[in-house]
Write an enzyme that holds these catalytic residues in place. Structure first.
Site, PDB file in Angstrom:
ATOM      1  N   ARG A 104       2.510  43.187 -71.667  1.00 35.50           N
ATOM      2  CA  ARG A 104       3.396  43.889 -72.770  1.00 35.50           C
ATOM      3  C   ARG A 104       4.692  43.454 -72.679  1.00 35.50           C
ATOM      4  NH1 ARG A 104       4.518  50.034 -72.482  1.00 35.50           N
ATOM      5  NH2 ARG A 104       6.183  49.305 -70.987  1.00 35.50           N
ATOM      6  N   CYS A 106       8.847  44.583 -74.206  1.00 34.32           N
ATOM      7  CA  CYS A 106       9.197  45.557 -74.955  1.00 34.32           C
ATOM      8  C   CYS A 106      10.623  45.218 -75.020  1.00 34.32           C
ATOM      9  CB  CYS A 106       9.156  46.888 -74.114  1.00 34.32           C
ATOM     10  SG  CYS A 106       9.908  48.234 -74.967  1.00 34.32           S
TER      11      CYS A 106
END
Length: 156
Positions: A104, A106
């Site tokens: 991920r 972000c």
């Protein structure tokens, strides 16, 4: 053409000239999902909690159209209006996923479509055929009552 557009009827309508997802072989690329209510195509909620839940539900609808689940996600990119909401988003995001968690990124951005608080895009791998083959090699299909043959039961 090898590229297939995925356009689930139960997902929010695209806001422009793009597909909610495209599939090429085993690879699926989900466009950024924002917290649109699929029934009204309006923003669902005004808080990070409400919007994060709606985004994750929208991702689930797109995955379900292909018979996939959250566990098939291998990478997400999260765009947030305010990183001060990071811990809250993490808690909600994590409640939809299980280990091994996807890779991920972000980032905080200046603005998102319709001035929402969060948008999440995903890369997904469709492993269903491989899961069926593995189950058949192991002598049965996972979750079946045991009546599977060498080639699998065709029910999973």
């Amino acid at each position: 053409m090898f590229l297939n557009a995925i356009k689930p009827e139960k997902a929010p309508k695209a806001l422009g000239p793009y597909s909610p997802a495209v599939k090429l072989g085993d690879f699926v690329y989900l466009s950024g999902q924002i917290p649109l209510d699929p029934e009204t195509n309006e923003i669902a909620g005004s808080t990070i909690e409400e919007q994060a839940h709606q985004v994750m539900k929208n991702i689930g609808v797109v995955l379900a159209e292909m018979g996939l689940e959250y566990r098939h996600i291998v990478k997400t990119t999260i765009f947030m209006k305010d990183l001060n909401d990071f811990n809250t988003l993490n808690e909600i995001y994590g409640s939809y996923l299980s280990e091994p968690y996807p890779a991920r990124s972000c980032v905080q951005v200046a603005k998102l479509p319709k001035d929402v608080l969060v948008e999440i895009e995903c890369i997904v791998i469709d492993t269903l055929i491989y899961e069926q083959q593995l189950a058949a090699q192991q002598g049965g299909c996972e979750g079946c009552s045991g009546g599977c043959s060498e080639g699998g039961c065709g029910e999973c």
